[in-house]
Design a protein around this motif. Structure first.
Motif, PDB file in Angstrom:
ATOM      1  N   VAL A 110      38.291  37.836  53.160  1.00 21.31           N
ATOM      2  CA  VAL A 110      36.856  38.085  53.346  1.00 21.31           C
ATOM      3  C   VAL A 110      36.277  38.754  52.101  1.00 21.31           C
ATOM      4  O   VAL A 110      36.805  39.751  51.613  1.00 21.31           O
ATOM      5  N   GLY A 111      35.238  38.153  51.569  1.00 21.80           N
ATOM      6  CA  GLY A 111      34.565  38.748  50.415  1.00 21.80           C
ATOM      7  C   GLY A 111      35.200  38.387  49.089  1.00 21.80           C
ATOM      8  O   GLY A 111      34.693  38.759  48.041  1.00 21.80           O
ATOM      9  N   GLN A 112      36.286  37.674  49.123  1.00 19.92           N
ATOM     10  CA  GLN A 112      36.964  37.351  47.862  1.00 19.92           C
ATOM     11  C   GLN A 112      36.982  35.854  47.619  1.00 19.92           C
ATOM     12  O   GLN A 112      38.018  35.254  47.370  1.00 19.92           O
ATOM     13  N   GLY A 113      35.818  35.262  47.725  1.00 20.12           N
ATOM     14  CA  GLY A 113      35.692  33.826  47.510  1.00 20.12           C
ATOM     15  C   GLY A 113      34.276  33.417  47.774  1.00 20.12           C
ATOM     16  O   GLY A 113      33.409  34.269  48.034  1.00 20.12           O
ATOM     17  N   PRO A 114      34.010  32.138  47.735  1.00 15.46           N
ATOM     18  CA  PRO A 114      32.634  31.662  47.844  1.00 15.46           C
ATOM     19  C   PRO A 114      32.025  31.828  49.229  1.00 15.46           C
ATOM     20  O   PRO A 114      30.806  31.966  49.351  1.00 15.46           O
ATOM     21  N   TRP A 156      35.969  40.809  42.774  1.00 11.33           N
ATOM     22  CA  TRP A 156      35.329  40.786  44.100  1.00 11.33           C
ATOM     23  C   TRP A 156      35.096  42.195  44.642  1.00 11.33           C
ATOM     24  O   TRP A 156      35.173  42.441  45.839  1.00 11.33           O
ATOM     25  N   GLN A 165      36.805  44.745  44.837  1.00 13.70           N
ATOM     26  CA  GLN A 165      37.886  45.322  45.650  1.00 13.70           C
ATOM     27  C   GLN A 165      38.331  46.676  45.107  1.00 13.70           C
ATOM     28  O   GLN A 165      38.984  47.437  45.799  1.00 13.70           O
TER      29      GLN A 165
END
Lengths: 1006, 416, 199, 128
Positions: free
Chosen positions: A518-522, B16, B18
């Motif tokens: 989640v949140g680490q991609g399109p 991202w 993180q």
């Protein structure tokens, strides 16, 4: 364009009544009973808006007031209205609507370019940047942000509509007219108690309007119709539709916002107030506010065509508008299966139900299967496609903890997703009443727990989702509420029988995984649609230390959009809790504040939208005369006082000069009716005045008057006036215009709470008496003509006495007191004689060229004599000594209000700021009131200020400017030159006595 | 402390986001501190920040019964100005203003301080007189202030109604161009992050339940998370000052009242400055999100409920509509209440108390937010040196005994 | 003798009140009743001498039930507070009343004050009168709650008034300070406006 | 909007009254005998109770009587109304608060159950 998605099955629309409307410049057709949203759905229009931050295309998500996407600018011109929800706008012929916050159009929005930078635009990014260079925040960054922000546009013209308020009382207030609310109202209504039932929707029925429930063996809507008919027949019951109960305040004070004419179209019923705010004071309240369906948080869950399941059901059943051609139901509970079944019956293709639960073996899932719907369990939607309309989805099996995808992905083409993440009871009003909530693990929602006011919750807003129980709860609560308010025996009528299909518990999976973390991609998992807040934003907030739900909300703006978190609060809280590894209740809930849904400013102002009705203007009996004779008015508190009476071609200076001279040389007349007047009687009256005033009153002879100061206990002057002894135990007190009400409260406060044994009665007679002040050398002559029976000689009627007699044919009290220093008489006559007396004075005074003068001239004349005006020369920080009036403090008295404070360290300082007069070097130069004073001409910054100019005028009688001021150590500095500063201009001024004119006081006797 | 900038933002975007560190720690309370500050609002956190930065005192705990910034810091209308009447107040708030002007850079945290100008309207001759008096006092004190006539008011804020027939005719206004608004949460978060980085412990969910006083000297605080010893204890708990002070047997000239505020739904910009009208209790600005942010008058009664009465809002909106007729078709989206400590002279109390090494910062009324940096700065000095900074010396509690009040109520309207 | 010098402070509103009133079964009518005699009395109703004194002049015992009034012939006595009453009488009755009361109560701790000019009287009547009052006043105006025989001091719109329920037609009387009278008339006419259409 | 029962006129909306501050602060008999500090105590210092607060109101639009109200300043619940000069004996001035705290202690919500004492602060949420 024809209504491609319209079926013949809409229970609440009449397709025979065609309604034409325009949306984003395109013409469409709808049917009577449609909302704008349902008409758009019927026409296959789902792309209705753009998101706040990244301007992603958005579709109709709900069918109610919680709609976050379909935000509309309705109509144009002065009746245009921003930010309405398409789901609440009732369709009318010729309606014109457009989407907000997109340019040039909702189809092609330039700012969608923001999407490219969306990787930067994470929660709170703006706190981390836009800082350097410093100058650019104001010049570049913020102007840019402001241009982008905001939804609709306010019309620039004045609002042509009107609004009003209604104050009502009732025994039982039932909020929400769904099954539970209707039942409660029926039960309470039968008791004879005054019952109010209100609902924000166009018609009663609540959830029953959208579904296909069966009650007493017939369609539920037939029961609704009979229940409404029964209620309408009770004259103790008031029914309010289109009425949003937006506030639950202290002591069972409920406020309701009723939209009365919007559905007729702009300006259709000018005679009716457009909106009305009802203020209800209820003995008992029954909250039947229902519940909101919760979206599921999955990858790219925001594409047009993705809709809450029950809303899709509502469009099909209630409006006969199919959400799409081919839809997939995505759920974590049984309720959405009803939707699938209804939609199939309505003719929509529902090939598939995707259920997050491993098992779906309830009655509803099985019925769905029998209808040929494939049910895939333990699975979720892990991806979606389609920019302006959903094209396809990918589903996959997911691990039972909901963390990851376990199976292969399968692609299904569809244009609609109907999602259900369970239900949030609408506990907003309960929470507003300061009731306490608790989190229910099984239902995965917050429920009412501890009541704080006289209130009951029933039905879905209590977490009772099955129809039969809701009906029974309603009946019981209605009967008990009536009983508690003194009506009926509390026995609940039998509830009707509903067909109940048992539902299995839901499974809460707060974030549905996708093929990247989640949140680490399109792919984005949206939680707050309008504000573009994603699950990733909330996780980021947690990482950055925002561990309180309030921190998370403020950092990410979750729940701050126009739906105020109705859809996003619980999802957001749950995601935060998971991230923190805590149970939801440990992370907290939210205390809801009014309003439940937004309320028009105009409606809250009511008739007060007209300022003259919002705040009274007070007029004296002579007001009409002043008006006819060209007076300019000065507001003093709520009063309008004649300021000056300019003749043709005169400016204020000329008029005031003429008026001032007229009084000193001839005779002038002033309307002083606004002065406060208090009748004080009783054997202890004089003793009472001794405590209230600083000077001595016991020995004041009957028939005499005396000027007095009132202090607060801190020793500072707060009011002044002349009080006259009418009889041994009878006084007539006057106060300042602004102080009148306050002084009476003040007197009563001490009489009632400090000295209740004193035999004194105080009664306001401010408006019993009209007061006319006749002043000037020729005043006596005029008085003698006005009152031939009275003797106005100095001997018979000396200064500071009063006499009673007939003046101009009416009974009057005449006081010989003077605020100008000249001979003057204050004539007091009964209010209704004021105008007559004024006209008579003008008539008989003509030969003396009597001149009416206003407050400005009065101020000039009193300043020539150095008389203070409380509130102008004082500001609550002056003792009588500071004003140079030690003489008004009776040394003989051991106590009066404020006396003790004189001897405090700072109050007894000899060099306090003190009242003095100022003379300018140049006689023609008039100082500015508010100019600040320094001892030296040139000063450092900050400059040592030693006081300020409180009053400044041109004195025609002295042919010199005069001023009064508070000056530090002023009394010891007579004759010294100091400097007045007014916005860069420095003026040399000499400290003098504040008594500029007739210092011996020879004029007061004429 | 990792530096915030467009570059760090871009760098983190690559991963991202993180790897952002927490903006502050969540430490367990230590058994003892040099200074314990009660209340992690803007004032308490700023005080801790300046204690560490200006005085090198870092063994400090800021304890908070709820969440940091959750009191009045997060509940006000975010107006910042320094155009007060009396020298004592003017100079104090101007010092705060100067700190505001560099705060984002100082804290490396964008508090969005926006100097869009604050106008105070005058509706009658008394207002005009007092406004001019104020402007002149400000100018001589080196505080920017201008007097605008009605036409200039209209020019500065085109949507305002200056009709002579208005119920509240606009005769003019004072303008402080350097005044404006700031992002309230960011102020608390920025100070918390800055103080934390210098070693200050910000301890949330830690409620003070008692003060330990021995022989007239403060020794520590009893909290919901145990007793904490302290050489010095400083109250910065606006809204509950009387309650905490009472734990040390101290009575204050303070009453706590509900103060309400509200926001409208967001709209495209209509008003680009801050407009205040004390006469009719209207305070308006528009946030960067497009919401109208409005403050109401203080409810008259003592109240700790963080809720006020609706008629206060209704009267305020009626008055607002007279000044801004075009507001009538927008909608109230959210309203809330704070708890403000009010002093008899409408000025704060910042200084020592009868109990040695116990300090008080309270009574800000509606002035608390705008004072935040200056309050923290002076309060830190007072605590570190055990004597007030010249700027807050006039605001000692003794003034109620000597009578040297700093009356900021402003004058009443002309009475005669 | 007839007093030709009297003027009502809202004489200028007479025409507007006629035009703004709605006749008919569903209407509402606003009129002014100027110059009524009004006498304010302060005293102790536990004191038999005081009660007897007032009764000897008015034929009425001062009401001791809050928010109530008593009437006999053309005189009415309002309860205003535990030690305050107001006598309402016909035009020009005030001088005689005051003289007789002062005489009858002489020697007691009382106050008898002629306040006939301190308020004028507005009368609101008709089927919609209660609704107009509900728009204007925060009291419970329902028929079972506010009934003939009741009189209260309260606010109508933003004007302090003595509000009397005269009868159940219904007819309300508002005794309002003259300075507020024009404002109150404007408010009431505005509140009545919608019934011009529905009537 | 508070609904306050005037001891004479009955229940009326808050707008008919004026608030008169803390009750039972008697004016000193002989102010001259007081120190400045003692005088300041009378003039300025207030209890500002969180919980049941004894306060004065005056029915300005009604009977103009000053009277006393015991009101819980946290919940705004009015515990009692009594006339000026009367005394009110509440066994435990903070009883209602305690009761409410107990009630919330029964709540299964752990955060509440753990810290019943925090009940009165539990509303400290939401905001600007």
């Amino acid at each position: 364009m024809t209504e491609k998605f319209r079926t013949s099955q809409g229970t609440r629309v009449d397709r025979s009544k065609v309604i034409n409307f325009t949306f984003n410049g395109k013409a469409y057709r709808g049917a009577e009973g449609d909302t704008l949203a349902s008409a758009l759905v019927a026409n296959g229009v789902h792309l209705v808006g753009r998101s706040f931050k990244t301007h992603r295309p958005r579709g109709i998500l709900t069918c109610g007031s919680e709609e976050p996407n379909a935000i509309i600018q309705l109509e144009t011109g002065p009746r245009s209205e921003p930010n309405l929800r398409a789901t609440q706008i009732e369709l009318y012929e010729g309606l014109i609507a457009k989407s907000v916050n997109c340019w040039p159009s909702v189809n092609f929005d330039v700012l969608a370019v923001n999407g490219l930078a969306s990787r930067l635009f994470v929660a709170g990014f703006y706190y981390k940047t836009f800082m350097d260079p410093k100058s650019m925040w104001m010049t570049v960054y913020e102007p840019m942000i402001r241009r982008m922000a905001g939804l609709g546009v306010l019309p620039r013209e004045k609002d042509p509509d009107t609004y009003d308020h209604m104050n009502e009382f009732c025994e039982v207030m039932v909020i929400g007219a769904g099954p539970a609310g209707l039942a409660a109202a029926l039960a309470a209504g039968k008791s004879g108690a005054r019952v109010v039932l209100c609902d924000e929707q166009v018609e009663f029925g609540g959830s029953l309007l959208n579904s296909k429930e069966i009650i007493d063996g017939r369609p539920a809507l037939e029961w609704v119709a009979s229940a409404v008919a029964e209620l309408e027949a009770m004259d103790n019951v008031r029914l309010l539709k289109r009425a949003n109960a937006f506030g639950y305040y202290d002591h069972n004070y409920i406020t309701v916002h009723e939209r009365r004419t919007d559905h007729f179209g702009p300006g259709a019923k000018p005679e009716l107030a457009r909106h009305r705010v009802w203020h209800f004071r209820a003995k008992q309240v029954v909250l039947a506010t229902g519940s909101h369906e919760r979206p599921l948080v999955f990858a790219d869950n925001d594409r047009p065509g993705i809709m809450l399941a029950a809303s899709g059901q509502a469009y099909a059943n209630r409006y006969g508008a199919l959400p799409g051609k081919r839809g997939v139901v995505f759920t974590n509970n049984d309720s959405a299966y009803k939707v699938a079944i209804d939609l199939v019956d309505a003719g929509m293709a529902i090939p598939l139900v995707v259920d997050l639960r491993e098992v779906a073996d309830g009655e509803l899932p099985n019925t769905a299967r029998q209808k040929g719907i494939e049910v895939v369990t333990g699975a979720g939607i892990v991806a979606t496609e389609g920019r302006k309309r959903l094209k396809a989805i990918e589903i996959a099996q997911i691990s039972s903890d909901g963390e990851k995808i376990t199976g292969a992905k399968r692609r299904i083409e569809c244009d609609t997703i109907l999602m259900s993440g369970g239900w949030n009871p609408a506990v907003h009003l309960f929470s507003q009443s300061i009731g306490k909530l608790r989190y229910d693990e099984e239902k995965a929602c917050f429920l009412p727990n501890i009541s704080s006011q006289k209130e009951r919750t029933v039905g879905a807003c209590k977490g009772t989702f099955d129809l039969q129980s809701a009906l029974e709860e309603g009946m019981t609560a209605g009967a008990l509420a009536a009983q508690d308010s003194g009506f009926g025996k509390g026995k609940a009528p039998a509830a009707p029988k509903a067909v109940v299909v048992a539902e299995k518990p839901l499974k809460a999976i707060w974030v549905v995984p996708t093929d990247h973390p989640v949140g680490q991609g399109p792919r984005k998992h949206f939680v707050d649609y309008q504000h573009d807040v994603t699950a990733a934003d909330i996780m980021l907030a947690a990482r950055e230390g925002m561990h309180s739900v309030e921190h998370m909300k403020r950092f990410t703006t979750t729940g701050m959009a126009t739906d105020q978190g109705k859809l996003s609060n619980v999802n957001g809280l749950a995601i935060l809790s998971a991230q923190l590894g805590k149970a939801i209740p440990q992370v907290g809930t939210t205390t809801f504040r009014p309003p439940y849904t937004p309320v028009t400013f105009g409606a809250l102002a009511g008739r007060g939208i007209n300022g003259d009705l919002a705040d009274p203007v007070r007029r004296t009996p002579m007001y009409s005369w002043h008006l006819e004779h060209g007076a300019t008015f000065e507001p003093v508190g709520q009063w309008q006082r004649a300021w000056y009476y300019p003749k043709a071609g005169e400016d204020m200076h000329a008029a005031v000069t003429r008026e001032s001279k007229a009084l000193r040389d001839g005779v002038g007349i002033l309307d002083a009716s606004t002065l406060g007047k208090i009748d004080i009687q009783g054997k202890d009256a004089a003793q009472f005045l001794n405590m209230i005033y600083t000077n001595a009153w016991l020995k004041l002879p009957v028939g005499s008057c005396r000027y007095g100061f009132m202090l607060k206990e801190d020793g500072m002057v707060f009011d002044d006036g002349v009080t006259s002894r009418l009889g041994e135990n009878h006084f007539h007190m006057t106060t300042t215009t602004g102080g009148a009400a306050g002084v009476l409260d003040w007197l009563e406060e001490y009489l009632q709470t400090e000295w209740p044994d004193l035999e004194v009665y105080c009664t306001s007679v401010t408006e019993e008496w009209s007061t006319l002040s006749i002043g000037g050398p020729k005043a006596r002559a005029l008085m003698e003509e006005l009152a031939p029976e009275m003797d106005f000689s100095n001997e018979a009627f000396p200064f500071m006495t009063w006499r009673e007699g007939e003046v101009a044919g009416v009974p009057a009290r005449v006081f010989r007191i003077s605020f100008t220093g000249d001979l003057s008489y204050e004539i007091n006559v009964r209010n209704w004689h004021g105008l007559h007396m004024w006209e008579k004075c003008m008539e008989l005074g003509a030969k003396y060229d009597i001149t009416p003068y206003g407050t400005e001239t009065m101020h000039v004349l009193r300043a020539e004599k150095g008389f203070v005006i409380i509130g102008q020369d004082t500001d609550g920080t002056q003792t009588p000594q500071d004003l140079g009036m030690d003489w008004i403090i009776a040394k003989s008295k051991s106590d009066f209000i404020g006396r003790r404070s004189f001897v405090r360290e700072d109050t007894k300082r000899p060099d306090r700021k003190q009242l003095v007069g100022l003379m300018t070097e140049n006689p023609k130069e008039v100082l500015t009131e508010g100019a600040q004073l320094t001892y030296e001409r040139v000063n450092p910054t900050p400059a040592p200020m030693v006081g300020h100019v409180t009053s400044a005028y041109w004195s025609p009688n002295l042919d010199h400017s005069i001023a009064m001021a508070m000056v530090k150590d002023g009394h010891n500095r007579m004759g010294q030159w100091i400097y007045a500063h007014d916005r860069g201009k420095v003026t040399k001024v000499k400290i003098v006595s504040p008594v500029f004119y007739d210092q011996k006081g020879e004029r007061r006797d004429g | 402390m990792s530096r915030f900038s467009i570059f760090s933002l871009a760098r983190n975007a690559m991963s991202w986001h993180q790897n952002w560190p927490s903006q502050w720690r969540s430490p367990e309370p230590k058994p003892e501190y040099d200074v314990v500050i009660i209340g992690a609002g803007g004032h308490g956190l700023a005080t801790a920040y300046y204690l560490a930065k200006e005085h090198g005192i870092t063994n400090v705990a800021v304890i908070e019964k709820g969440w940091l910034g959750g009191g009045n810091t997060g509940r006000n209308t975010t107006i910042v100005r320094s155009n007060y009447l009396w020298d004592e107040s003017g100079l104090f708030y101007e010092n705060a203003m100067k700190l505001w002007e560099n705060l984002s850079q100082e804290l490396n945290y964008n508090v969005m301080f926006s100097q869009r100008g604050v106008m105070n309207l005058a509706h009658n001759l008394g207002d005009v007189r007092e406004s001019v008096r104020r402007v002149n006092a400000n100018n001589l004190n080196g505080i920017d202030a201008e007097w605008l006539n009605a036409e200039q008011v209209k020019e500065f804020c085109p949507i305002i109604n200056i009709s002579k027939n208005s119920r509240y005719p606009v005769l003019g206004a004072t303008l402080q161009r350097r005044g404006g608004t700031a992002r309230h949460d960011a102020v608390a978060w920025g100070y918390a992050r800055g103080a934390d980085a210098m070693g200050v412990d910000v301890i949330q969910n830690c409620e003070v339940q008692g003060l330990v006083v021995e022989g007239g000297v403060i020794k520590g605080v009893r909290t919901s998370r145990g007793e904490i010893k302290a050489k010095k204890v400083a109250m910065a708990c606006a809204g509950h000052t009387s309650v905490v002070a009472e734990m040390a047997g101290i009575r204050l000239p303070i009453e706590s009242h509900p103060l309400q505020a509200l926001v409208s739904e967001p709209m495209k910009p209509v008003i680009d400055c801050v407009v205040m009208s004390n006469a009719v209790h209207v305070y308006v600005s528009q946030s960067d999100k497009g919401e109208l942010v409005m403050g109401a008058g203080i409810d008259p009664y003592v109240g700790y409920s963080q809720r006020g009465s609706l008629h206060v809002i209704e009267n305020q909106l009626a008055a607002a509509m007279e000044l801004f007729p075009l507001f009538s078709r927008t909608r109230l989206m959210r309203s809330w209440g704070g708890i403000v400590d009010t002093c008899p002279d409408a000025s704060p109390i910042v200084g020592k108390t009868p109990v040695k090494n116990l300090y008080v910062n309270a009574g800000w009324g509606t002035g608390g937010f705008k004072a935040t940096p200056g309050s923290g700065f002076c309060y830190a000095h007072t605590i570190a040196k055990d004597e007030p900074h010249p700027l807050n010396a006039p605001f000692s509690i003794d003034r109620f005994i000597t009578g040297a009040l700093v009356d900021e109520h402003g004058a009443a309207g002309v009475a005669h | 003798m007839v007093d030709n010098f009297r003027r009502s402070i809202i004489a200028n509103k007479a025409e507007a009140m006629v035009n703004g009133s709605v006749t008919g079964d569903n209407g509402v009518v606003l009129t002014e009743i100027p110059f009524l005699a009004q006498v304010n009395i302060r005293g102790n109703s536990d004191d038999k001498k005081f009660v007897a004194g007032v009764k000897s002049v008015t034929g009425l015992a001062v009401p001791t039930t809050p928010n109530s009034y008593v009437t006999k012939g053309d005189l009415t006595i309002f309860w205003l507070s535990p030690d305050e009453w107001q006598i309402i009488g016909p035009v020009d009755a005030q001088n005689d009343l005051v003289a007789k009361l002062r005489d009858a109560l002489s020697g007691q701790h009382v106050a008898v004050i002629d306040v006939s000019g301190n308020r004028t009287t507005l009368e609101l009547s008709g089927a919609q009168a209660r609704n107009v009052m509900k728009k204007s006043c925060r009291l419970d105006m329902d028929p079972q709650s506010f009934v003939p025989g009741q009189v209260v001091q309260t606010r109508v719109a933003k004007a302090p008034v003595i509000l009397q329920m005269l009868d159940d037609k219904p007819v309300f009387r508002m005794f309002v300070r003259p300075s507020f009278a024009e404002y109150l008339v404007d408010w009431l006419l505005d509140a009545m406006s919608e019934y011009r259409y529905s009537a | 909007m508070l609904y306050i029962k005037c001891p004479w006129c009955g229940e009326r909306d808050e707008t008919e009254y004026h608030y008169g501050g803390e009750a039972h602060i008697a004016r000193p008999e002989n102010p001259d005998e007081l120190t400045d500090a003692e005088w300041a105590e009378y003039v300025f210092m207030r209890t500002n109770t969180k919980g049941v607060h004894r306060e004065r109101w005056v029915h300005s639009d009604g009977c103009r009587r000053w009277f006393n109200v015991a009101r819980n300043t946290v919940t705004n619940e009015i515990v009692a109304v009594y006339k000026a000069g009367e005394k009110l004996d509440l066994p435990d001035a903070t009883a209602p608060v305690k009761a409410a705290a107990k009630a919330s202690a029964k709540s299964p919500a752990p955060s509440e159950a753990k810290k019943p004492a925090r009940k009165t602060a539990a509303d400290k949420k939401e905001g600007a």
